[in-house]
Write an enzyme that holds these catalytic residues in place. Structure first.
Site, short mmCIF file in Angstrom:
data_model
loop_
_atom_site.label_atom_id
_atom_site.label_comp_id
_atom_site.label_asym_id
_atom_site.label_seq_id
_atom_site.Cartn_x
_atom_site.Cartn_y
_atom_site.Cartn_z
N CYS A 72 39.15 -17.47 8.61
CA CYS A 72 38.12 -16.94 7.85
C CYS A 72 36.92 -16.11 8.73
O CYS A 72 35.82 -16.91 8.97
CB CYS A 72 37.65 -18.38 7.21
SG CYS A 72 37.20 -19.65 8.42
N TYR B 52 38.03 -7.93 22.50
CA TYR B 52 37.98 -6.78 23.12
C TYR B 52 37.86 -5.33 22.65
O TYR B 52 37.89 -4.41 23.20
CB TYR B 52 38.86 -6.61 24.29
CG TYR B 52 38.95 -7.70 25.51
CD1 TYR B 52 37.80 -8.22 26.00
CD2 TYR B 52 40.02 -8.47 25.57
CE1 TYR B 52 37.69 -9.39 26.96
CE2 TYR B 52 39.96 -9.60 26.42
CZ TYR B 52 39.02 -10.08 26.81
OH TYR B 52 38.95 -11.07 27.73
N GLY C 11 44.39 -6.36 38.39
CA GLY C 11 43.86 -5.32 37.63
C GLY C 11 44.33 -4.19 37.36
O GLY C 11 43.99 -3.32 36.53
N TYR D 182 47.46 -12.60 28.26
CA TYR D 182 46.34 -12.91 27.50
C TYR D 182 46.50 -13.09 26.09
O TYR D 182 45.59 -12.57 25.17
CB TYR D 182 45.12 -11.95 27.90
CG TYR D 182 45.14 -11.76 29.40
CD1 TYR D 182 44.21 -12.81 29.92
CD2 TYR D 182 45.40 -10.90 30.05
CE1 TYR D 182 44.09 -12.74 31.33
CE2 TYR D 182 45.25 -10.64 31.48
CZ TYR D 182 44.55 -11.90 32.05
OH TYR D 182 44.52 -11.77 33.41
N GLU E 188 47.62 -9.92 43.43
CA GLU E 188 47.33 -11.04 42.42
C GLU E 188 47.42 -10.22 41.02
O GLU E 188 46.53 -10.11 40.15
CB GLU E 188 45.81 -11.36 42.41
CG GLU E 188 45.48 -12.24 43.71
CD GLU E 188 44.12 -12.64 43.79
OE1 GLU E 188 43.34 -12.42 42.93
OE2 GLU E 188 43.60 -13.19 44.60
N PRO E 189 48.69 -9.81 40.70
CA PRO E 189 48.94 -9.05 39.27
C PRO E 189 49.15 -10.21 38.53
O PRO E 189 49.95 -10.99 38.62
CB PRO E 189 50.11 -8.14 39.67
CG PRO E 189 51.03 -8.89 40.72
CD PRO E 189 49.70 -9.67 41.58
N GLY E 190 48.64 -9.85 37.17
CA GLY E 190 48.97 -10.84 36.00
C GLY E 190 49.55 -9.96 34.87
O GLY E 190 50.54 -9.95 34.24
N ARG E 191 48.34 -9.10 34.31
CA ARG E 191 48.82 -8.43 33.15
C ARG E 191 49.88 -7.48 33.43
O ARG E 191 50.88 -7.17 32.69
CB ARG E 191 47.55 -7.56 32.87
CG ARG E 191 47.76 -6.52 31.54
CD ARG E 191 46.25 -5.59 31.49
NE ARG E 191 45.10 -6.40 31.71
CZ ARG E 191 44.33 -6.87 30.72
NH1 ARG E 191 44.94 -6.85 29.56
NH2 ARG E 191 43.21 -7.48 30.92
#
EC number: 4.1.1.20
Length: 417
Positions: free
Chosen positions: A344, A318, A240, A372, A275-278
Site C-alpha cells: 500500500c 533509488y 563499486g 541488494y 571488495e566487489p559485491g554488486r
C-alpha cells in the site's frame, strides 16, 4: 555475462533449468541464483591481476545468503563485512576469518572483541573515536588489532547520491586532509598495528576515472607516510565497479585491474584488496514474479504482480531501472505497463512504462536482482520474505525457505490481562 538465457523451446532458463519449472516447484515471488555466474564473475576479478599479490573480499552486504557465501568461500574468497552478523554468516558458510576485512562506521565493542578473537585480516577504521575504542578493546584482550584507515578522497563517483560514499559530505571515512594526522595517531597507539589504507568512493560506477583519481591520491599519501616511517602493506580499493542494468557500459574487471597495476609499478610491495559485491552478485540472480491482475484505466495500464517493494526495494529507493522480461514470451501487440505490487504505497513498483504482451498468470523475471535484492527486503505489510534457490547446472537447491506467516510474529507477545 550471465547464465540466464532463452533456449530453443522459447523459455527463459537458469543454466540448465527452465525458470518456469522453479516457479511451479517453489512458488512466487522467488529469487533464483546461478552458481556458474557467481563463479564466473569472481574469477573475472581474481584472474585480472594475475600473480600480483591480491585478495578478493566479496562484499557480504550485496547478497548474504549462505549458499552464495559458501560458493565463493570454496573459491578461496575473502569477505568484506560491516557487522558481527555478517561475520557470523561468513563463518557459518565456511569462510576463513583471516580473509575478512571489517568495514563500517559504527562498530561496537562487542563486535570488535569477536572479530579480534577470530583474528580477522583487518579493521577498516573510519574515525578517530573508533581508533581509540579499538585500541582499548585490543588492549583488554592482550592483542594488537590490524588496522587500515578508510580515507575519504573527496572524489565525485558520479553515481546516485544515496550510494556515493567518497565525498567530504558523506559519513564514511576520514577526510583526506586529516589522513596523515590520523595515521600518526594510529601509529602511536600501543595496541594497534597499521597494515593498510582503504577507500570506497561509491557504488555502481561506470567509469574508471573516479577510481584512478582516488588511487592516485592514496598512493601519494602512502609515499608521504613512508617518509615518516609509517609503512603501508596493503591497498584496499574497495568495491563499486558497476554492472549492466540497462545500457550502461561499465569497465571490465580486467580494464580496472590494468589501470591499477600500471600505477602500482613503484609499489610492488603492496598487497591489493578488492571488495566487489554488486559486480559479482547482481547479474547472478533474478526475481521471478507472477502477474495477478491486469488493470486498465484511461491513463495507465497496470500489471499487478505478486512481488513488491518489500521484496525488491531498489526501484522505489533509488529509482533504479531493472529489465523485466517474460519467462515465456507471447505473440501479439505489446502494451505499455507499469508493473506494481500489492503493497500500500504509491512507490510500490518494480518497473514503469514497459512494453510487454501480458496475460494474467504470466510469469516474469526481474533481471539483475542478485545484489541488494533479498538483503534489503522486509516484512512490510506483514508479507513473508520470499524463498531463494541456487541453480547449479541441472540441479536446484533451496538455499532459503519461504517464511511462514506465523514466524513473522513468533518473537512478539501481547500484554497480560
Amino acid at each position: 555475462m550471465d547464465y540466464f538465457n532463452y533456449q530453443e523451446d522459447g523459455q527463459l532458463w537458469a543454466e540448465q533449468v527452465p525458470l518456469a519449472d522453479l516457479a511451479n516447484q517453489y512458488g512466487t515471488p522467488l529469487y533464483v541464483y546461478s552458481r556458474a555466474t557467481l563463479e564466473r564473475h569472481w574469477h573475472a576479478f581474481d584472474k585480472s591481476v594475475g600473480d600480483y599479490p591480491h585478495l578478493i573480499c566479496y562484499a557480504v552486504k550485496a547478497n548474504s545468503n549462505l549458499g552464495v557465501l559458501n560458493t565463493l568461500a570454496r573459491l578461496g574468497s575473502g569477505f568484506d563485512i560491516v557487522s558481527v552478523g555478517e561475520l557470523e554468516r561468513v563463518l557459518a558458510a565456511g569462510g576463513d576469518p583471516s580473509k575478512v576485512v571489517f568495514s563500517g562506521v559504527g562498530k561496537t565493542e562487542a563486535e570488535m572483541k569477536r572479530a579480534l578473537q577470530l583474528k580477522i585480516k583487518c579493521f577498516n577504521v573510519e574515525s578517530e573515536p573508533e581508533l581509540q575504542r579499538l585500541n582499548k578493546v585490543a588492549g583488554e584482550l592482550g592483542v594488537k588489532a590490524p588496522i587500515s584507515l578508510r580515507i575519504n578522497p573527496d572524489v565525485d563517483a558520479k553515481t546516485h547520491p544515496y550510494i556515493s560514499t567518497g565525498l567530504r559530505d558523506n559519513k564514511f571515512g576520514i577526510t583526506f586532509d586529516r589522513a596523515a594526522q590520523v595515521y600518526r595517531l594510529a601509529h602511536s597507539l600501543p595496541n594497534l598495528d597499521v597494515h593498510g589504507i582503504d577507500c570506497h568512493i561509491g557504488s555502481q560506477l561506470t567509469a574508471l576515472a573516479p577510481f584512478i583519481d582516488a588511487t592516485d591520491r592514496l598512493l601519494a599519501l602512502i609515499d608521504s607516510l613512508k617518509a615518516e616511517g609509517i609503512h603501508i602493506r596493503h591497498l584496499d580499493v574497495g568495491g563499486g565497479l558497476g554492472v549492466v542494468y540497462r545500457d550502461e557500459l561499465p569497465p571490465q574487471p580486467s580494464e580496472y585491474a590494468k589501470a591499477l597495476l600500471d600505477r602500482l609499478e613503484r609499489h610492488r610491495d603492496l598487497e591489493l584488496i578488492f571488495e566487489p559485491g554488486r559486480a559479482i552478485a547482481a547479474n547472478a540472480g533474478v526475481l521471478v514474479t507472477k502477474v495477478e491482475f491486469l488493470k486498465h484505466t484511461e491513463h495507465k495500464n497496470f500489471a499487478i504482480i505478486d512481488a513488491a517493494m518489500n521484496d525488491l526495494i531498489r526501484p522505489a529507493l533509488y529509482q533504479a531501472w531493472q529489465d523485466i522480461i517474460p519467462l515465456r514470451p507471447r505473440q501479439g501487440e505489446a502494451q505499455t505497463y507499469d508493473l506494481v505490487g500489492p503493497v500500500c504505497e504509491t512507490s510500490d513498483f518494480l518497473g514503469k512504462d514497459r512494453d510487454l504482451v501480458l496475460q494474467e498468470g504470466d510469469l516474469l523475471a526481474v533481471r539483475s536482482s542478485g545484489a541488494y535484492g533479498f538483503t534489503m527486503s522486509s516484512n512490510y505489510n506483514t508479507r513473508p520474505r520470499v524463498a531463494e534457490v541456487m541453480v547449479d547446472g541441472n540441479k536446484t537447491y533451496l538455499v532459503r525457505q519461504r517464511e511462514e506467516l506465523s514466524s513473522l510474529w513468533a518473537l512478539e507477545s501481547v500484554l497480560p490481562e
